[in-house]
Enzyme design. Structure first.
Site, PDB file in Angstrom:
ATOM      1  N   TYR A  97       0.832  -1.202   0.000  1.00 23.73           N
ATOM      2  CA  TYR A  97       0.000   0.000   0.000  1.00 23.73           C
ATOM      3  C   TYR A  97       0.868   1.254   0.000  1.00 23.73           C
ATOM      4  O   TYR A  97       0.659   2.175  -0.800  1.00 23.73           O
ATOM      5  CB  TYR A  97      -0.923  -0.006   1.222  1.00 23.73           C
ATOM      6  CG  TYR A  97      -1.882   1.158   1.269  1.00 23.73           C
ATOM      7  CD1 TYR A  97      -3.020   1.175   0.480  1.00 23.73           C
ATOM      8  CD2 TYR A  97      -1.649   2.249   2.110  1.00 23.73           C
ATOM      9  CE1 TYR A  97      -3.904   2.245   0.520  1.00 23.73           C
ATOM     10  CE2 TYR A  97      -2.524   3.312   2.160  1.00 23.73           C
ATOM     11  CZ  TYR A  97      -3.646   3.309   1.362  1.00 23.73           C
ATOM     12  OH  TYR A  97      -4.519   4.373   1.398  1.00 23.73           O
ATOM     13  N   LYS A 104       1.072   4.238  -3.052  1.00 22.86           N
ATOM     14  CA  LYS A 104       0.691   5.624  -2.787  1.00 22.86           C
ATOM     15  C   LYS A 104       1.886   6.572  -2.961  1.00 22.86           C
ATOM     16  O   LYS A 104       1.723   7.710  -3.430  1.00 22.86           O
ATOM     17  CB  LYS A 104       0.093   5.745  -1.387  1.00 22.86           C
ATOM     18  CG  LYS A 104      -1.258   5.057  -1.252  1.00 22.86           C
ATOM     19  CD  LYS A 104      -2.260   5.584  -2.279  1.00 22.86           C
ATOM     20  CE  LYS A 104      -3.637   4.989  -2.121  1.00 22.86           C
ATOM     21  NZ  LYS A 104      -4.625   5.558  -3.083  1.00 22.86           N
TER      22      LYS A 104
END
Length: 209
Positions: A86, A90
Site C-alpha cells: 500500500y 501511494k
C-alpha cells in the site's frame, strides 16, 4: 478509461477537472505479502491513476488548461510497517503527480496530489489483510472526526487555491514537514513507535476503548 473520459468531454465541451481516487489496501508484513497481492494493488492504486491521467491530460493540454487531482495517502511519506504494498503504490502516485506537474505545467494544466491520513471511508471493504489488521484500521478510521465529503471539499478548495501537495487533516502536516526536513529523525521515531505497538494493542483491548 479513454473511451469513457473521451465521451464525457465530447458531451460537455471539454474536461476542466478530474479527481482520480483509486484505492484498495493490502496489510501484511513484506515477507508475507504474496506477488498476487502486489499485482492486484499496483493495478488499481497506481495503474488506475495512470490510465486516468493518460485519458485526461491530452484533453486538458489541447485545451490549454485544467486541474487534475490525484489522491494518494499520508502512507506515501509515513510508511508504516506491515503495509509495504500500500505504501509503495501511494508513494508512486505522489512521484507520478510531481512528474506530471513538470511535464504539463507549461500547458496550463495543474496537477495536485492529496495525501490524507485516516478518515472514514470504505477502503477496508475489499482489503487483503488479517482480521486483526482490518479491525485496527477500522478503529483508526472511526476515531477520525472527518467524513469523506469534508475531506473532498478541503482537497478541492486547496487545489483551487493552487496547492500542489495537500496533506490533511492538519495534524498530519507536521509529519510531512518532519519527514522532509529530518528524515533520519523521522525514521527513528517510526521504529520507536512500532516497538510500542504491543503495549498499545493491549491497552486498546481494555474496557475503556
Amino acid at each position: 478509461m479513454q473511451s469513457a473520459i473521451g465521451a464525457f468531454a465530447a458531451e460537455n465541451g471539454g474536461l476542466d477537472l478530474a479527481l482520480n481516487a483509486a484505492g484498495v489496501a493490502v496489510a501484511a508484513p513484506f515477507a508475507a505479502t504474496p506477488p498476487a497481492d502486489w499485482d492486484w494493488i499496483v493495478a488499481i492504486n497506481l495503474m488506475g491513476v495512470v490510465h486516468c491521467c493518460r485519458a485526461e491530460l491530452p484533453l486538458m493540454t489541447a485545451a490549454g488548461g485544467g486541474l487534475v487531482i490525484n489522491v494518494a495517502s499520508a502512507a506515501a511519506f509515513a510508511s508504516t510497517a506491515d503495509a509495504s504494498a500500500y505504501n509503495a503504490t501511494k508513494a508512486a502516485v505522489v512521484s507520478l503527480s510531481e512528474t506530471l506537474q513538470q511535464e504539463c505545467g507549461a500547458a496550463g494544466v495543474q496537477v495536485s496530489v492529496a495525501m490524507p491520513g485516516f478518515f472514514r471511508t470504505r477502503l477496508m471493504e475489499h482489503a487483503r489483510a488479517s482480521p486483526e489488521m482490518q479491525t485496527l484500521a477500522r478503529k483508526m478510521m472511526q476515531r477520525s472526526e472527518l467524513e469523506a465529503g469534508q475531506v473532498a471539499a478541503e482537497i478541492l478548495a486547496r487545489a483551487a487555491a493552487g496547492a500542489t501537495h495537500i496533506v490533511l487533516p492538519a495534524r498530519y502536516r507536521w509529519l510531512w514537514r518532519l519527514k522532509r526536513l529530518a528524515p533520519r529523525r523521522f525514521g527513528r521515531w517510526m521504529v520507536a513507535l512500532r516497538a510500542r505497538k504491543p503495549a498499545r494493542a493491549g491497552a486498546a483491548a481494555g474496557p475503556d476503548r
